[in-house]
Each structure stands twice: as structure tokens, then as C-alpha cells.
Design a protein around this motif. Structure first.
Motif, PDB file in Angstrom:
ATOM      1  N   ILE A 197       6.118  56.919 -63.206  1.00 11.20           N
ATOM      2  CA  ILE A 197       6.589  56.878 -64.287  1.00 11.20           C
ATOM      3  C   ILE A 197       5.795  57.411 -65.455  1.00 11.20           C
ATOM      4  CG2 ILE A 197       7.847  55.550 -66.145  1.00 11.20           C
ATOM      5  CD1 ILE A 197       8.975  53.900 -64.218  1.00 11.20           C
ATOM      6  N   LEU A 198       4.473  56.924 -65.301  1.00 10.48           N
ATOM      7  CA  LEU A 198       3.383  57.313 -66.248  1.00 10.48           C
ATOM      8  C   LEU A 198       3.017  58.992 -66.055  1.00 10.48           C
ATOM      9  CD1 LEU A 198       1.430  56.190 -68.318  1.00 10.48           C
ATOM     10  CD2 LEU A 198      -0.114  55.804 -66.384  1.00 10.48           C
ATOM     11  N   CYS A 199       3.118  59.237 -64.807  1.00  4.69           N
ATOM     12  CA  CYS A 199       2.993  60.812 -64.662  1.00  4.69           C
ATOM     13  C   CYS A 199       4.063  61.861 -64.995  1.00  4.69           C
ATOM     14  CB  CYS A 199       2.726  61.111 -63.108  1.00  4.69           C
ATOM     15  SG  CYS A 199       1.373  60.277 -62.322  1.00  4.69           S
ATOM     16  N   ILE A 200       5.478  61.270 -64.898  1.00  4.28           N
ATOM     17  CA  ILE A 200       6.237  62.223 -65.570  1.00  4.28           C
ATOM     18  C   ILE A 200       6.210  62.071 -67.157  1.00  4.28           C
ATOM     19  CG2 ILE A 200       7.576  62.029 -63.577  1.00  4.28           C
ATOM     20  CD1 ILE A 200       9.522  60.275 -65.207  1.00  4.28           C
ATOM     21  N   PHE A 201       5.831  60.937 -67.608  1.00  4.31           N
ATOM     22  CA  PHE A 201       5.705  60.888 -69.165  1.00  4.31           C
ATOM     23  C   PHE A 201       4.415  61.911 -69.671  1.00  4.31           C
ATOM     24  CE2 PHE A 201       3.297  59.071 -72.589  1.00  4.31           C
ATOM     25  CZ  PHE A 201       4.249  59.222 -73.792  1.00  4.31           C
ATOM     26  N   PHE A 202       3.354  62.236 -68.701  1.00  2.00           N
ATOM     27  CA  PHE A 202       2.500  62.794 -69.160  1.00  2.00           C
ATOM     28  C   PHE A 202       2.864  64.562 -68.988  1.00  2.00           C
ATOM     29  CE2 PHE A 202      -0.617  59.684 -68.578  1.00  2.00           C
ATOM     30  CZ  PHE A 202      -1.442  59.796 -69.885  1.00  2.00           C
ATOM     31  N   LEU A 203       3.856  64.692 -68.061  1.00  2.06           N
ATOM     32  CA  LEU A 203       4.604  66.072 -67.755  1.00  2.06           C
ATOM     33  C   LEU A 203       5.432  66.035 -68.960  1.00  2.06           C
ATOM     34  CD1 LEU A 203       5.520  68.382 -66.149  1.00  2.06           C
ATOM     35  CD2 LEU A 203       7.073  66.879 -65.015  1.00  2.06           C
ATOM     36  N   TYR A 204       6.237  65.297 -69.561  1.00  3.47           N
ATOM     37  CA  TYR A 204       7.124  65.368 -70.638  1.00  3.47           C
ATOM     38  C   TYR A 204       6.141  65.727 -71.996  1.00  3.47           C
ATOM     39  CZ  TYR A 204      10.633  64.570 -74.284  1.00  3.47           C
ATOM     40  OH  TYR A 204      11.538  64.562 -75.135  1.00  3.47           O
ATOM     41  N   ILE A 249      13.892  66.477 -60.838  1.00  2.00           N
ATOM     42  CA  ILE A 249      13.630  66.006 -59.302  1.00  2.00           C
ATOM     43  C   ILE A 249      12.478  64.826 -59.160  1.00  2.00           C
ATOM     44  CG2 ILE A 249      12.642  67.073 -57.322  1.00  2.00           C
ATOM     45  CD1 ILE A 249      13.903  69.582 -58.075  1.00  2.00           C
ATOM     46  N   LEU A 250      11.792  65.055 -60.100  1.00  2.00           N
ATOM     47  CA  LEU A 250      10.576  63.823 -59.948  1.00  2.00           C
ATOM     48  C   LEU A 250      10.994  62.455 -60.288  1.00  2.00           C
ATOM     49  CD1 LEU A 250       7.484  65.954 -61.435  1.00  2.00           C
ATOM     50  CD2 LEU A 250       7.707  65.388 -59.003  1.00  2.00           C
ATOM     51  N   ALA A 251      11.836  62.591 -61.279  1.00  2.00           N
ATOM     52  CA  ALA A 251      12.366  61.145 -61.714  1.00  2.00           C
ATOM     53  C   ALA A 251      13.450  60.519 -60.704  1.00  2.00           C
ATOM     54  CB  ALA A 251      13.234  61.386 -63.114  1.00  2.00           C
ATOM     55  N   TYR A 252      14.050  61.495 -60.111  1.00  2.00           N
ATOM     56  CA  TYR A 252      15.028  61.038 -58.957  1.00  2.00           C
ATOM     57  C   TYR A 252      14.513  60.344 -57.841  1.00  2.00           C
ATOM     58  CZ  TYR A 252      18.556  61.240 -55.508  1.00  2.00           C
ATOM     59  OH  TYR A 252      19.588  60.945 -54.556  1.00  2.00           O
ATOM     60  N   HIS A 253      13.039  60.990 -57.435  1.00  2.00           N
ATOM     61  CA  HIS A 253      12.393  60.419 -56.387  1.00  2.00           C
ATOM     62  C   HIS A 253      11.339  59.306 -56.857  1.00  2.00           C
ATOM     63  CE1 HIS A 253      13.860  63.231 -53.420  1.00  2.00           C
ATOM     64  NE2 HIS A 253      13.947  64.088 -54.229  1.00  2.00           N
ATOM     65  N   ILE A 254      11.337  58.879 -57.933  1.00  2.00           N
ATOM     66  CA  ILE A 254      10.188  57.840 -58.250  1.00  2.00           C
ATOM     67  C   ILE A 254      10.390  56.645 -57.472  1.00  2.00           C
ATOM     68  CG2 ILE A 254       9.904  56.167 -60.232  1.00  2.00           C
ATOM     69  CD1 ILE A 254      10.087  58.363 -62.352  1.00  2.00           C
ATOM     70  N   ASN A 255      11.661  56.121 -57.238  1.00  2.00           N
ATOM     71  CA  ASN A 255      11.511  54.882 -56.446  1.00  2.00           C
ATOM     72  C   ASN A 255      11.624  55.401 -55.126  1.00  2.00           C
ATOM     73  OD1 ASN A 255      11.983  53.289 -58.708  1.00  2.00           O
ATOM     74  ND2 ASN A 255      14.237  53.944 -58.641  1.00  2.00           N
ATOM     75  N   ASN A 256      11.215  56.707 -54.586  1.00  2.00           N
ATOM     76  CA  ASN A 256      11.028  56.907 -53.167  1.00  2.00           C
ATOM     77  C   ASN A 256       9.597  56.936 -52.710  1.00  2.00           C
ATOM     78  OD1 ASN A 256      14.032  56.830 -52.879  1.00  2.00           O
ATOM     79  ND2 ASN A 256      13.993  59.163 -53.347  1.00  2.00           N
ATOM     80  N   SER A 257       9.342  56.652 -51.472  1.00  2.00           N
ATOM     81  CA  SER A 257       7.990  57.145 -50.955  1.00  2.00           C
ATOM     82  C   SER A 257       7.749  58.162 -50.598  1.00  2.00           C
ATOM     83  CB  SER A 257       7.646  55.934 -50.056  1.00  2.00           C
ATOM     84  OG  SER A 257       8.443  56.124 -48.878  1.00  2.00           O
TER      85      SER A 257
END
Length: 240
Positions: free
Chosen positions: A129-136, A102-110
Motif C-alpha cells: 500500500i505504501l508503494c502504490i501511495f508513492f506511485l500515486y 492492477i497493483l492494487a488488485y494484487h496487494i493481498n496476493n503473494s
């Protein structure tokens, strides 16, 4: 630069931290199972509204999970605790996987509904992208270490745990076995005990979760993040 606090962002933060606090404080596994249902559903909802809050709550939950196992010392001595703990692990990990997508899907949205931060800076795709990398990374740590702790505890129970040429009781050996299981390496030098039931079930569950994370999660996330338009992927082609 001015910070703009909205009512929705404050409510989301309060509810998220309240559910996290309840999950940490409660000692009963049954109570934790109930809380994790509400927390999982709320995390999925909040991730569609507030990128950073959803990501932060998920990371905190994943990092705390191994410490929950250490502090409460759940040795899986009875059947009820076994299935409850397995449910909690599966719920957290599967929710984190869906939350990641869900977070990856909304990366390009404000984040229009949760602009308590400096919108022009924090809405940059690179930071997300950096945030979801830390999430991974948090997801990898939580899965590998949580199962390693369970294997370590189970090694102290008759006919349970993992074995090798010698008796295995150290956390390092369990962490090594959990890592090789996660990445499907399988050297075979350490394996579940021959008559173990709980350990073999945990290995199956970890293998399934690991397969989803390593072979499904990233390809779909990459399509969401780097696709020209994620909406076109799921929309019908009018020319066909």
C-alpha cells in the motif's frame, strides 16, 4: 534470511531497465512513441507478475517524464511533434492508471513468480500500500508538472499558452494553472489564450486524465485493497 533469485525476476528487471534506458536515450519523438508502446504493455504484464518491479519501473518513468520535456525542449512547433507528444503523454498516464489498479488488485496476493526478495517481509500488504501511495504521488507530480512545462513553452508562441491580467511566461504561473485545472478548481484568473488551439486541447486532455485519477482511480483501488474478497466483487451471486 536468504534471498531467492529466480530467472523470471532477473529477466523482468533486465527487460524493464532496457526499455527505460532506450526511452531515455532516444531523442526522436517518433522513436520514443514506439518504445513507449512496448514499455506500456510490458509494465501492465510485469505488474501482474512482480509487484515491486512493476511499481518501481512505473515510478521511474513518471518522474522522468517532466525532465524529458525539459531536456529535449519540445516546444510543439509543428503538427507532427504535437500529436506525437500528446500520444506519449496519454500513453504513459493511462498506462500508469491501469498499472495502479492492477497493483492494487494484487496487494493481498503473494508474488510467487518473482520472489527475489525476502518473501515473508516484502509480501506484507502495508508495504505494498505504501508503494502504490508513492506511485500515486508520482502520478500527480508527473501530470501536473508535465502539463505545466507544456503551458510554459506554449506561452512563448504567438496566440498560444496561458494568459491573465498580464502576460504569463513563468513556470510558477503555469504550475499554478495546471494544479487548478487538475483539481477542477478553476479560479479563472489564468486561462488559455483566446485563439490558442494546442493549449485548449491540452487543457481538455488534462481535465479528462485528472477526472479519471481523482474520481475513478481511488474508489476502485480502495475496493481492491480493502474489500474482503476482490474476486467476489466480479463473480456472480449464486443465491440470486
Amino acid at each position: 534470511m536468504k534471498l531467492n533469485f529466480t530467472k523470471s525476476s532477473v529477466v523482468f528487471m533486465i527487460v524493464a531497465f532496457f526499455l527505460l534506458f532506450m526511452f531515455v536515450v532516444l531523442e526522436s519523438l517518433d522513436s520514443k512513441a514506439v518504445i513507449i508502446i512496448f514499455l506500456s504493455l510490458f509494465m501492465l504484464f510485469i505488474s501482474t507478475k512482480c509487484f515491486y518491479i512493476g511499481c518501481f519501473v512505473n515510478i521511474v518513468l513518471l518522474i522522468y517524464l517532466p525532465f524529458m520535456l525539459i531536456q529535449n525542449n519540445h516546444v510543439l512547433l509543428n503538427r507532427n511533434e504535437t500529436f506525437t507528444l500528446i500520444f506519449i503523454l496519454c500513453a504513459i498516464f493511462l498506462t500508469s492508471i491501469f498499472d495502479f489498479l492492477i497493483l492494487a488488485y494484487h496487494i493481498n496476493n503473494s508474488d510467487k513468480n518473482c520472489n527475489f526478495y525476502i518473501t515473508s517481509f516484502f509480501n506484507r500488504p502495508f508495504l505494498k500500500i505504501l508503494c502504490i501511495f508513492f506511485l500515486y504521488l508520482s502520478l500527480l507530480f508527473s501530470v501536473i508538472d508535465s502539463f505545466a512545462l507544456l503551458y510554459t513553452h506554449l506561452s512563448n508562441i504567438f496566440n498560444e499558452g496561458i494568459i491573465g491580467e498580464d502576460e504569463i511566461f513563468s513556470h510558477l504561473d503555469a504550475l499554478y494553472f495546471s494544479t487548478t485545472t487538475f483539481f477542477t478548481i478553476g479560479f479563472g484568473d489564468i486561462r488559455p489564450s483566446e485563439y490558442s488551439e494546442i493549449t485548449k486541447r491540452l487543457v481538455i486532455i488534462q481535465a479528462i486524465i485528472s477526472h479519471i485519477i481523482t474520481t475513478v482511480l481511488w474508489p476502485v483501488a480502495i475496493i481492491f485493497v480493502f474489500g474482503k474478497s476482490t474476486k467476489k466483487i466480479f463473480s456472480k451471486d449464486k443465491d440470486i
